[in-house]
Design an enzyme around this catalytic site. Structure first.
Site, PDB file in Angstrom:
ATOM      1  N   LYS A  14       0.827  -1.214   0.000  1.00  0.00           N
ATOM      2  CA  LYS A  14       0.000   0.000   0.000  1.00  0.00           C
ATOM      3  C   LYS A  14       0.858   1.259   0.000  1.00  0.00           C
ATOM      4  CE  LYS A  14      -2.278  -0.844   3.771  1.00  0.00           C
ATOM      5  NZ  LYS A  14      -1.602  -2.094   4.146  1.00  0.00           N
ATOM      6  N   ARG A  88     -10.798   1.694   9.910  1.00  0.00           N
ATOM      7  CA  ARG A  88     -10.518   0.307  10.269  1.00  0.00           C
ATOM      8  C   ARG A  88     -11.764  -0.396  10.803  1.00  0.00           C
ATOM      9  NH1 ARG A  88      -4.672  -0.878  11.503  1.00  0.00           N
ATOM     10  NH2 ARG A  88      -3.532   0.946  10.811  1.00  0.00           N
ATOM     11  N   ARG A 127      12.098  -9.634   3.164  1.00  0.00           N
ATOM     12  CA  ARG A 127      12.194  -8.195   2.892  1.00  0.00           C
ATOM     13  C   ARG A 127      13.202  -7.496   3.794  1.00  0.00           C
ATOM     14  NH1 ARG A 127       6.695  -4.786   3.524  1.00  0.00           N
ATOM     15  NH2 ARG A 127       7.066  -5.338   5.704  1.00  0.00           N
ATOM     16  N   ARG A 161      12.656  -5.619   9.763  1.00  0.00           N
ATOM     17  CA  ARG A 161      11.712  -5.455  10.857  1.00  0.00           C
ATOM     18  C   ARG A 161      11.697  -6.705  11.722  1.00  0.00           C
ATOM     19  NH1 ARG A 161       6.048  -2.652   9.327  1.00  0.00           N
ATOM     20  NH2 ARG A 161       5.462  -4.053  11.011  1.00  0.00           N
ATOM     21  N   ARG A 172      -0.504 -10.947  12.441  1.00  0.00           N
ATOM     22  CA  ARG A 172      -0.911  -9.649  11.899  1.00  0.00           C
ATOM     23  C   ARG A 172      -1.957  -9.812  10.798  1.00  0.00           C
ATOM     24  NH1 ARG A 172       4.827  -7.920  10.193  1.00  0.00           N
ATOM     25  NH2 ARG A 172       3.856  -6.123   9.191  1.00  0.00           N
TER      26      ARG A 172
END
Length: 214
Positions: A14, A88, A127, A161, A172
């Site tokens: 996004k 949300r 990533r 991360r 998540r």
């Protein structure tokens, strides 16, 4: 002016697509996290409210977030707005719709970046980003150069991360689907929802979004 909501699970891209839209169409990305940090830093009346709530360890209310969005919309944007991370919940969706109507604006599209979960996990766990400029790399599809330097800025600072691991990502994803499933139905019923393949290349996803927006 075009106003859109981008929906997609963590790692769907996004942020990448929002950056492209801001550059190509002059749109303004309204990210809840960014707005809260900016409000705290600028010392405005709304910023003081945000700082006070966070200092007390409480969650920022929908009313405050809507207030921040109202301020940003009032500043104007030639190309329109991208709502990222908001709404949300169904209550937030109603509040956003009321705000846009009050300000004489419409929501033109809700774009869902649909993904296959197992493929997304593979994408995310490999990533990394450059600590110097934020350039995104992947162990398989876009590895770091042999000399370990970022091809964009030359930095050797590799960032990963801590929550970009399989177990954390699955948690998540579950949280995302729990919260977002009602929104998909809500915007489908309103005729706003459009779906694109979030697992395509950056260029393919960009082109699909462009077709939606016209």
């Amino acid at each position: 002016m075009t106003n859109i909501i981008l929906l997609g699970p963590p790692g769907a891209g996004k942020g990448t697509q929002a950056r492209h839209l801001t550059e190509a169409r002059g749109m303004v990305q309204l990210s809840t996290g960014d707005m809260l940090r900016e409000a705290q830093a600028n010392g405005s009346e709304m910023g003081k409210k945000v700082a006070d709530v966070i200092a007390r360890g409480e969650l920022v209310t929908d009313e405050i977030v809507i207030g921040l969005i109202r301020e940003k919309i009032a500043e104007g944007a030639e190309g329109g707005f991208i709502f990222d991370g908001f709404p949300r919940t169904l209550g937030q969706a109603d509040a956003l719709g009321e705000l846009l109507a009050e300000m004489g604006l419409t929501l033109d599209a809700v774009i869902e970046m649909a993904v296959d979960d197992s493929a997304l996990v593979a994408r995310i766990t490999g990533r990394s980003t450059c600590g110097g400029c934020g350039e995104v790399y992947h162990d398989v599809t876009k590895p770091w150069a042999a000399d370990g330097k970022c091809t964009n800025c030359g930095s050797t600072d590799v960032k990963r991360r801590a929550d970009d691991n399989e177990d954390s990502l699955k948690t998540r994803l579950m949280e995302y689907y729990k919260k977002t499933s009602p929104l998909l139905g809500y915007y489908y019923a309103k005729g706003n929802l459009q779906s694109v393949n979030g697992l395509g290349s950056m260029e393919e996803v960009r082109d699909e979004i462009a077709k939606v927006l016209g």
